[in-house]
Every structure is written in C-alpha cells, then in structure tokens.
Enzyme design. Structure first.
Site, PDB file in Angstrom:
ATOM      1  N   GLU A  73      -3.716  12.893  -8.250  1.00  0.00           N
ATOM      2  CA  GLU A  73      -4.158  11.497  -8.343  1.00  0.00           C
ATOM      3  C   GLU A  73      -5.683  11.396  -8.391  1.00  0.00           C
ATOM      4  O   GLU A  73      -6.390  12.151  -7.733  1.00  0.00           O
ATOM      5  CB  GLU A  73      -3.621  10.738  -7.124  1.00  0.00           C
ATOM      6  CG  GLU A  73      -3.994   9.266  -7.074  1.00  0.00           C
ATOM      7  CD  GLU A  73      -3.518   8.585  -5.798  1.00  0.00           C
ATOM      8  OE1 GLU A  73      -3.521   7.336  -5.763  1.00  0.00           O
ATOM      9  OE2 GLU A  73      -3.159   9.282  -4.826  1.00  0.00           O
ATOM     10  N   LYS A  89      -0.330   2.542 -10.902  1.00  0.00           N
ATOM     11  CA  LYS A  89       0.271   2.655  -9.573  1.00  0.00           C
ATOM     12  C   LYS A  89       0.741   1.284  -9.079  1.00  0.00           C
ATOM     13  O   LYS A  89      -0.017   0.311  -9.079  1.00  0.00           O
ATOM     14  CB  LYS A  89      -0.763   3.241  -8.607  1.00  0.00           C
ATOM     15  CG  LYS A  89      -0.245   3.568  -7.214  1.00  0.00           C
ATOM     16  CD  LYS A  89      -1.364   4.229  -6.409  1.00  0.00           C
ATOM     17  CE  LYS A  89      -0.921   4.644  -5.019  1.00  0.00           C
ATOM     18  NZ  LYS A  89      -2.032   5.302  -4.277  1.00  0.00           N
ATOM     19  N   CYS A 104       1.527   8.913  -5.379  1.00  0.00           N
ATOM     20  CA  CYS A 104       1.193   8.957  -3.956  1.00  0.00           C
ATOM     21  C   CYS A 104       2.033   8.002  -3.101  1.00  0.00           C
ATOM     22  O   CYS A 104       3.216   8.261  -2.866  1.00  0.00           O
ATOM     23  CB  CYS A 104      -0.305   8.701  -3.780  1.00  0.00           C
ATOM     24  SG  CYS A 104      -0.988   9.336  -2.221  1.00  0.00           S
TER      25      CYS A 104
END
Length: 260
Positions: free
Chosen positions: A42, A111, A145
């Site tokens: 990431e 995200k 994540c």
C-alpha cells in the site's frame, strides 16, 4: 501461478526514491523468481502518509501508469502495483492499480474503508466499488489494508467467483497478530488463495509478515519483518475439491443474514 510479494521499505514522502526503489525490486524479483505476478504494498510511492501529501501524491495515477505499464510489458509480468497516494479533481484517494503482461490497466480501485484512528479519512476520499479482475485467466480481487477487517467486502467478491484475493497493506508491527489472523480467516472462510503484501516501512513502523496462503489457511510462503520478497506457487486445481468437500457456499443461509 507463481506470485512474488515484495515487502518493500519506503521513505516517507520521498517519491523519487520510492519509484526508483520499487522498480529495482520488481526487476530483481522477476530476474530471480520468474513469477507470473509481482505485488507491491500500500501507498509505496509516499509511505502512509506524509503531511505534505499535496506535494508528493501522484496526479490521477499518471506516473505510476507510465512507469509500471511499460515495466509490465517489458518484463512480460503481471504487476499488482499495490496502491499509491493519488490526487484527482475530487480530492486525494488511496488507489490501487493492476497491470497485465501487456501493460494494460485491468483494475483500478480506491480504498473503501479508511482507517479513522490514524486520520486517513481526513486526508483521503473513500472509494465506492469493489475490485474484481482476471490475471492469466484466473478470477482475482483486491482490497487494501483496513478493508480486511470487513469480511462482508471479501465475501461479496467471493460470491461472484473469486479464487485469489490480493491484500496490499501498510499494517503496523504492533498489530501483526491481527493481520495474520484476519488474512488466514479470509482465505479459509472463502476457500480461496490469498496473497498479502505488507510494507516493511521503517519510517512508520510497519510490521511486514507478508504471506501467500492457500484455501486451507496454510502458508505457502511467509515473511518476517524487514524488506524482503517472498514467492509461492498456487495450484488452483485444489479449490474445487475443497469447496465440494466443505461446501460453505451451498450451505449458506442468506435469508437469515441482516447485514446492510
């Protein structure tokens, strides 16, 4: 399918160094491991995340696409290019890009779950769609994540036929046990392969422990902390046997579930 996860250490806010270092690591992984897919973590372009985000974020993914599209084509390798801090007209996004062997962008994902304890929601806009794509004919998905803490996101993609999930992260060392547990759980409960590529960023104390996990939850490859590359070989023929012997998808009771 052979996958190499590059557990990269990057410098917070040093975009020039991070791009050069990421490219070197990809080239080295391809030369030494001969993978079908290379994975980065990431926000490798900036780290997670610098105060001067406006000065170092990519602009609509222009730089990452220019560099890694050409690299994927040159090396004849699929690149799951982690995610990058990305500036668009609407604001800043934490955006993942995936390139196939021809250098084409086959997936772009913002995200969806922003980590509020660190203030990520104050720096970035959230995404509004899931991420499904194919690499070498295999059905894949990608999350970033904190997304891994939301099992309904992964299950949504699994119900669409996903066999391999990529997880790219900047996960802190102090919660490594959570990351390892969640990654194995997502693989087991969805009876799929999972490739986790976490950062080893020393600037922000990320914990590494990247892993390639089979549908039984067993490690095919598993890193410690520090910058390294792990490689694992995936045999997709095992999925059918697992799903037929323990048929969780058939035995679901969606009429009882109240998740909204």
């Amino acid at each position: 399918m052979k996958i190499s996860c590059i557990q990269m250490d990057m410098r917070l806010g040093d975009v020039a160094y991070n791009f050069a270092h990421a490219e070197d690591l990809v080239r080295t992984a391809v030369e030494k491991e001969r993978p079908d897919v290379v994975v980065l973590p990431e926000t490798w372009n900036t780290g997670f995340f610098p105060k001067e985000l406006a000065l170092c974020a990519d602009r609509d993914g222009e730089r990452v696409q220019a560099v890694f599209s050409a690299l994927a084509r040159e090396l004849n390798v699929n690149i799951v290019c982690g995610s990058v801090a990305n500036k668009r007209v609407e604001g800043f996004f934490n955006t993942a890009y995936v390139f196939d062997r021809a250098g084409e962008v086959v997936a772009e994902y913002d995200k969806t779950h922003l980590f509020t304890p660190s203030g990520e929601h104050e720096a970035f806009q959230c995404g509004w769609h899931t991420c499904r794509f194919e690499l070498d004919g295999k059905s894949c998905g990608l999350i970033i994540c904190y997304d891994i803490r939301f099992p309904e996101l992964t299950r949504t993609m699994a119900l669409e036929g996903m066999d391999l999930l990529f997880v790219v992260a900047q996960w802190p060392a102090k919660r490594t046990m959570h990351l390892e547990t969640l990654a194995r759980a997502r693989a087991i409960e969805n009876q799929m392969f999972l490739a986790l590529c976490n950062s080893a960023a020393s600037d922000t104390a990320c914990g590494g422990h990247s892993a390639i996990i089979d549908p039984w939850g067993e490690y095919l490859a598993h890193a410690g902390d520090g910058e390294t590359t792990i490689t694992g070989e995936l045999d997709f023929s095992v999925i059918e046997g697992i799903r037929s012997s323990i048929n969780v998808f058939r035995d679901r009771r969606p009429e009882l579930y109240k998740i909204k």
